[in-house]
Design an enzyme around this catalytic site. Structure first.
Site, PDB file in Angstrom:
ATOM      1  N   CYS A   1       0.869  -1.179   0.000  1.00 48.59           N
ATOM      2  CA  CYS A   1       0.000   0.000   0.000  1.00 48.59           C
ATOM      3  C   CYS A   1       0.905   1.228   0.000  1.00 48.59           C
ATOM      4  CB  CYS A   1      -0.970  -0.020   1.189  1.00 48.59           C
ATOM      5  SG  CYS A   1      -0.179  -0.059   2.806  1.00 48.59           S
TER       6      CYS A   1
ATOM      7  N   ARG B   1      -3.341  -0.683   5.269  1.00 49.44           N
ATOM      8  CA  ARG B   1      -3.930  -1.721   4.424  1.00 49.44           C
ATOM      9  C   ARG B   1      -3.048  -2.953   4.232  1.00 49.44           C
ATOM     10  NH1 ARG B   1      -5.059   2.337  -0.304  1.00 49.44           N
ATOM     11  NH2 ARG B   1      -3.153   3.162   0.643  1.00 49.44           N
TER      12      ARG B   1
ATOM     13  N   ASP C   1      -8.007   4.074   1.042  1.00 46.64           N
ATOM     14  CA  ASP C   1      -7.029   4.467   2.065  1.00 46.64           C
ATOM     15  C   ASP C   1      -7.783   5.001   3.291  1.00 46.64           C
ATOM     16  OD1 ASP C   1      -5.131   5.721   3.572  1.00 46.64           O
ATOM     17  OD2 ASP C   1      -4.231   6.835   1.904  1.00 46.64           O
TER      18      ASP C   1
HETATM   19  P1  4NP Z   1      -1.681   2.776   4.084  1.00 47.94           P
HETATM   20  O1  4NP Z   1      -2.290   4.143   4.692  1.00 47.94           O
HETATM   21  O2  4NP Z   1      -1.112   3.120   2.734  1.00 47.94           O
HETATM   22  O3  4NP Z   1      -2.861   1.881   4.017  1.00 47.94           O
HETATM   23  O4  4NP Z   1      -0.618   2.327   5.076  1.00 47.94           O
HETATM   24  C1  4NP Z   1      -1.587   5.345   4.753  1.00 47.94           C
HETATM   25  C2  4NP Z   1      -0.591   5.513   5.699  1.00 47.94           C
HETATM   26  C3  4NP Z   1       0.070   6.723   5.800  1.00 47.94           C
HETATM   27  C4  4NP Z   1      -0.256   7.770   4.963  1.00 47.94           C
HETATM   28  C5  4NP Z   1      -1.251   7.586   4.002  1.00 47.94           C
HETATM   29  C6  4NP Z   1      -1.909   6.379   3.906  1.00 47.94           C
HETATM   30  N1  4NP Z   1       0.404   9.012   5.077  1.00 47.94           N
HETATM   31  O5  4NP Z   1       0.040   9.949   4.342  1.00 47.94           O
HETATM   32  O6  4NP Z   1       1.300   9.143   5.908  1.00 47.94           O
END
Ligand code: 4NP
Length: 160
Positions: A10, A16, A127
């Protein structure tokens, strides 16, 4: 049959993809495929490198009996060699993976997580990072659906 290896990817590797790894880990154990399939997760970027999964994701996971043990890391060029399947969660992940893949051969390993869903008609795992509690539950619902489909596909291949 050769042991399969799967990398879930992800953006940050704190919501995710760690959740996908945990859902898959449980299903592999239930279907006695744990020794046939190895799994890991990574992020397209390393903003959260070294961190545990997001506390909200861990809390929602725990409420449904899952434990998230992974530590965030960015994907590396070696991962494209090492893994048989590299599964992204949304359009941005897929585009990043296609760009980072070192060869056309490596690009062929890239998949979309929601392509394995059967109960839900969706084209990405949203997300949850900037949203509310519902988003985290939806992530788990969609990943349970997708991982079941992935397991079905792997067990069919295992019998070939
Ligand atoms: P992930 O979620 O891609 O599902 O781990 C996110 C984690 C961090 C961020 C965005 C989405 N961020 O902008 O830091």
């Amino acid at each position: 049959m050769k042991k399969q290896s799967i990398l879930f990817v992800c953006l940050g590797n704190i919501c995710r993809s760690p959740m996908a790894e945990s859902v898959m880990d449980r299903l592999l154990a239930e279907t006695q495929l744990s020794t046939e399939v190895s799994i890991d997760s990574a992020g397209c970027y390393g903003y959260h490198e070294g961190e545990r999964a997001d506390a909200r994701m861990r809390q929602h996971a725990s409420a449904r009996g899952y434990k998230l043990n992974s530590i965030s890391r960015p994907i590396t060029t070696d991962d494209f060699e090492k893994f048989d399947l590299i599964i992204g969660m949304d359009d941005n992940n897929i585009a990043d993976l296609m760009r980072k893949a070192p060869s056309a051969e490596a690009q062929k390993k890239i998949r979309r997580m929601t392509d394995y869903c059967s109960a839900h008609t969706v084209d990405h795992i949203p997300d949850p990072y900037y949203g509310g509690a519902d988003g985290f539950d939806l992530v788990i619902d969609l990943l349970e659906d997708a991982c079941s489909g992935l397991i079905k596909q792997l067990s069919t291949r295992q019998k070939e």
